[in-house]
Design a protein around this motif. Sequence first.
Motif, PDB file in Angstrom:
ATOM      1  N   SER A   1       0.838  -1.202   0.000  1.00  0.00           N
ATOM      2  CA  SER A   1       0.000   0.000   0.000  1.00  0.00           C
ATOM      3  C   SER A   1       0.873   1.252   0.000  1.00  0.00           C
ATOM      4  CB  SER A   1      -0.915   0.003   1.223  1.00  0.00           C
ATOM      5  OG  SER A   1      -0.152  -0.074   2.428  1.00  0.00           O
TER       6      SER A   1
ATOM      7  N   GLU B   1      -6.185  -5.974   0.521  1.00  0.00           N
ATOM      8  CA  GLU B   1      -6.938  -6.160  -0.722  1.00  0.00           C
ATOM      9  C   GLU B   1      -6.042  -6.700  -1.828  1.00  0.00           C
ATOM     10  OE1 GLU B   1      -8.859  -2.580  -1.837  1.00  0.00           O
ATOM     11  OE2 GLU B   1     -10.259  -2.576  -0.166  1.00  0.00           O
TER      12      GLU B   1
ATOM     13  N   LYS C   1      -5.579  -1.585   2.082  1.00  0.00           N
ATOM     14  CA  LYS C   1      -5.250  -1.684   0.660  1.00  0.00           C
ATOM     15  C   LYS C   1      -4.262  -2.830   0.418  1.00  0.00           C
ATOM     16  CE  LYS C   1      -6.537   0.600  -1.999  1.00  0.00           C
ATOM     17  NZ  LYS C   1      -7.737   0.463  -2.850  1.00  0.00           N
TER      18      LYS C   1
ATOM     19  N   SER D   1      -7.379   5.331   0.919  1.00  0.00           N
ATOM     20  CA  SER D   1      -7.011   4.209   0.054  1.00  0.00           C
ATOM     21  C   SER D   1      -5.586   3.721   0.236  1.00  0.00           C
ATOM     22  CB  SER D   1      -7.210   4.625  -1.412  1.00  0.00           C
ATOM     23  OG  SER D   1      -8.549   5.007  -1.650  1.00  0.00           O
TER      24      SER D   1
END
Length: 341
Positions: free
Chosen positions: A70, A259, A256, A251
């Motif tokens: 991230s 994800e 993140k 984000s």
Amino acid sequence: MTPIHVRTGSAAHRGLQIAGLAAAAGALLLGATMEAFRVGQLTNVMIFAIAISGLNLATGYTGLLSIGHSAFFGLGAYTTGVMVVTYGAAPMTTIPLAVLLCAVLGFVVGLPALRIRGLYLALVTLAVGVAFPEVVRRFEDLTGGAAGLVIRSRQLAPPEWTGLTVPQRGIWLYWVSAAALLITLVLVRNLTRSRLGIAMIATRDNEIAAAASGVRLATVKTTVFGLSGAVTGLAGSLFAMYVGALSPDGSFTLLKSIELITGLFLGGAATLFGPVVGAFAVVYLPYFTADLASGHVSGVIFGAVLIAIVFLMPEGIAGVAGRFLGRFIRIAPHENQGERP
């Protein structure tokens, strides 16, 4: 059923490649004709696919577990955001700088991999991911701090030579993301088939045996982390153009990274198209589960679906699809492939 064997480089193999490219082009053209919301979703999928492809280089092909990608994603996004908002740069011209800075950060993060590995390396990358939002808040004058950074629509307007207007920037970014994803997949394919790619896989499978065979582990690890950061930074730069508003708490947190890791293993680690499949899963599965239920129940269903996919398809969706297609068509290497002059 006996599968059909197709040799690489043969007319049949080239025909399959052309058919695949035609199918991909057709899918992209079809996606471009959809309503703006759907086009935006597909753009998000392609950006995620690029980011996961970067993670795949380090974690999938080289076995370097990273929980801090991230930070690369965020650095690429904020590089584009700061260059556009503060210095008035054209969005597309900021991509090379974003990629370069993320490559340097990736190289630096890869240095601890020379001494540690496994969960200990994961903790180092975790620290990088946790630290990034705090660094963004610290440099408030440059990044906007906790309040975030907003890129105005006119600053994200398509180049004049395209003939597109500001309201059409969605379709422009769609094609830019598609081109970037295609280039990324080609580069990953060529890289993993090169000498460095063989060294990456050898490092992942057995570091001691790889070192005994002449693989320079230090060079491989730092290079791969740099390349991985650069690819994920490219995705971050495109993401800044996509959302137009950046926030350290939005984000670029560890969520993140989770994800990206989820998309990698759902799609299939160490596979070329696994990141694309994983990106579709990460983007669209929450929508599907939200249609089935609302609130916390939707999250429970989403988690259950993820567990089911991982349990039933440990090699990922792309791995299962490849094994299924292998029952009908198998790509065999050319007779002379691999021979040394």
